[in-house]
Scaffold this active site. Sequence first.
Site, PDB file in Angstrom:
ATOM      1  N   SER A   1     -34.183  -7.185 -22.563  1.00  0.00           N
ATOM      2  CA  SER A   1     -33.140  -6.799 -21.196  1.00  0.00           C
ATOM      3  C   SER A   1     -33.490  -8.643 -21.085  1.00  0.00           C
ATOM      4  O   SER A   1     -35.194  -9.130 -20.939  1.00  0.00           O
ATOM      5  CB  SER A   1     -33.721  -6.541 -20.282  1.00  0.00           C
ATOM      6  OG  SER A   1     -32.819  -6.559 -19.113  1.00  0.00           O
TER       7      SER A   1
ATOM      8  N   TYR B   1     -37.137  -2.913  -8.877  1.00  0.00           N
ATOM      9  CA  TYR B   1     -36.270  -3.343  -8.319  1.00  0.00           C
ATOM     10  C   TYR B   1     -36.734  -2.713  -6.656  1.00  0.00           C
ATOM     11  O   TYR B   1     -37.227  -1.219  -6.206  1.00  0.00           O
ATOM     12  CB  TYR B   1     -34.792  -2.495  -9.251  1.00  0.00           C
ATOM     13  CG  TYR B   1     -33.838  -3.217 -10.004  1.00  0.00           C
ATOM     14  CD1 TYR B   1     -34.408  -4.309 -10.223  1.00  0.00           C
ATOM     15  CD2 TYR B   1     -33.139  -2.419 -10.486  1.00  0.00           C
ATOM     16  CE1 TYR B   1     -33.555  -4.615 -11.687  1.00  0.00           C
ATOM     17  CE2 TYR B   1     -32.235  -2.825 -11.725  1.00  0.00           C
ATOM     18  CZ  TYR B   1     -32.221  -3.755 -11.960  1.00  0.00           C
ATOM     19  OH  TYR B   1     -32.157  -4.552 -12.944  1.00  0.00           O
TER      20      TYR B   1
ATOM     21  N   TRP C   1     -30.183  -2.099  -8.809  1.00  0.00           N
ATOM     22  CA  TRP C   1     -30.711  -3.450  -8.479  1.00  0.00           C
ATOM     23  C   TRP C   1     -31.288  -3.578  -6.844  1.00  0.00           C
ATOM     24  O   TRP C   1     -32.387  -3.219  -6.660  1.00  0.00           O
ATOM     25  CB  TRP C   1     -29.940  -4.550  -9.019  1.00  0.00           C
ATOM     26  CG  TRP C   1     -30.413  -6.217  -8.693  1.00  0.00           C
ATOM     27  CD1 TRP C   1     -31.539  -6.087  -9.262  1.00  0.00           C
ATOM     28  CD2 TRP C   1     -29.344  -7.447  -8.581  1.00  0.00           C
ATOM     29  NE1 TRP C   1     -31.811  -7.349  -8.796  1.00  0.00           N
ATOM     30  CE2 TRP C   1     -30.916  -7.552  -8.487  1.00  0.00           C
ATOM     31  CE3 TRP C   1     -28.408  -7.598  -9.042  1.00  0.00           C
ATOM     32  CZ2 TRP C   1     -30.252  -9.316  -8.099  1.00  0.00           C
ATOM     33  CZ3 TRP C   1     -27.906  -8.573  -8.202  1.00  0.00           C
ATOM     34  CH2 TRP C   1     -28.984  -9.683  -7.821  1.00  0.00           C
TER      35      TRP C   1
ATOM     36  N   GLN D   1     -29.901  -5.433 -23.195  1.00  0.00           N
ATOM     37  CA  GLN D   1     -29.506  -5.514 -21.626  1.00  0.00           C
ATOM     38  C   GLN D   1     -28.797  -7.042 -21.446  1.00  0.00           C
ATOM     39  O   GLN D   1     -30.317  -7.786 -19.716  1.00  0.00           O
ATOM     40  CB  GLN D   1     -30.237  -4.582 -20.539  1.00  0.00           C
ATOM     41  CG  GLN D   1     -28.903  -4.567 -18.973  1.00  0.00           C
ATOM     42  CD  GLN D   1     -30.040  -3.418 -17.976  1.00  0.00           C
ATOM     43  OE1 GLN D   1     -30.165  -4.551 -17.370  1.00  0.00           O
ATOM     44  NE2 GLN D   1     -29.837  -2.786 -18.814  1.00  0.00           N
TER      45      GLN D   1
ATOM     46  N   ASN E   1     -14.089   1.273  -9.473  1.00  0.00           N
ATOM     47  CA  ASN E   1     -14.579   0.022 -11.279  1.00  0.00           C
ATOM     48  C   ASN E   1     -14.219   1.386 -12.247  1.00  0.00           C
ATOM     49  O   ASN E   1     -13.586   0.560 -13.413  1.00  0.00           O
ATOM     50  CB  ASN E   1     -16.184   0.547 -11.113  1.00  0.00           C
ATOM     51  CG  ASN E   1     -16.580  -0.992 -10.031  1.00  0.00           C
ATOM     52  OD1 ASN E   1     -15.748  -1.915  -8.962  1.00  0.00           O
ATOM     53  ND2 ASN E   1     -18.069   0.087  -9.214  1.00  0.00           N
TER      54      ASN E   1
END
Length: 351
Positions: A166, A64, A31, A192, A317
Amino acid sequence: MAWEEPRKTGMVYRRLGNSGLHVSAIGLGGWLTYGGHVGDEKTFECMKQAYDLGVNFFDTAENYTAGKSEIAMGKAIQKYGWKRSDLVISTKINWGAVNGEILINNHGLSRKHIIEGLRASLDRLQLEYVDIVYAHRPDRLTPMEETVRAFNHVIDRGMAFYWGTSEWSADEIQEAVGIARDLKLIGPVVEQPLYNMLDRQKVEGEFQRLYPRIGLGLTTFSPIKMGLLSGKYNDAADAPPADSRFGASQDRFAEFMRSQYGGEDWRGNIAKVRQLKAVADKLGVTQSQLALAWCLKNPNVSAVITGASRPQQIVENVQALQILDQLTPEVLAEIDEITQNKVSLDPARQD
């Protein structure tokens, strides 16, 4: 060529809704980072780390960093020579404005922009196709049938394999699915949405009727709410630090987040996040890992899209997958009690 044993990474793979496509439960998105404040070499390092840990799902969008995210992530794919069949690549079409000199017809979900926009994205990615192309927010000025037909066109031409939405509403998704069924076309298989401990209404409420009806998959974003749920702002009781990503980013989503979570809302949410630290400490994990694992406990979530500017963040993560079994009903109830925003469903509205 000799058969090679699949890499044992500990990664979890889930079906994308009712489709046959499998995505890594942890995805990596580009992003504001790749092509933005993270240079190419660091982008390459992050994507390589993710791939080595079993991540196969990489997400980006035409807008993006004005298309630079697609360029940077495409370079990484070429650099490492990964087999295309081992990857699930997604991009999003709508905002445009990076494909031409003027905005007119270079944005939206018209047949013209969906086809031309996706071609431009593929050029930036240096790919023949993406696995998933999303309609990046609804376009209420374009007839839904035109949008559905256009996404089927790019699928028929081999430019994408699946399409999704999305940040659409349940009614908009249902309309698209209904049109696709009437025309015997392919409907959206994935949505999304924003989803985290503090943003639950759409995923756990509005979308409930869609899961059994159309087998909707979810690839959710902002699991740690721009860092808020990571605990790094726990000492900023009154407002996000002015020099932080939450406080300084000029991205429209960051501006929206500030408008929704400034002032009293910020103070209230920080108080909740501070209490969540005790839950994370009890489980022996970081607050970021707790937030990621919490999202993945939702059986309707196919993948959680994460961001990272350093390889070490990706390692942390992915380790969140190891605590899924520790999020017992009792622990989840404790989190609900702290956040005080568990969605209450009205059974009369679920049919």
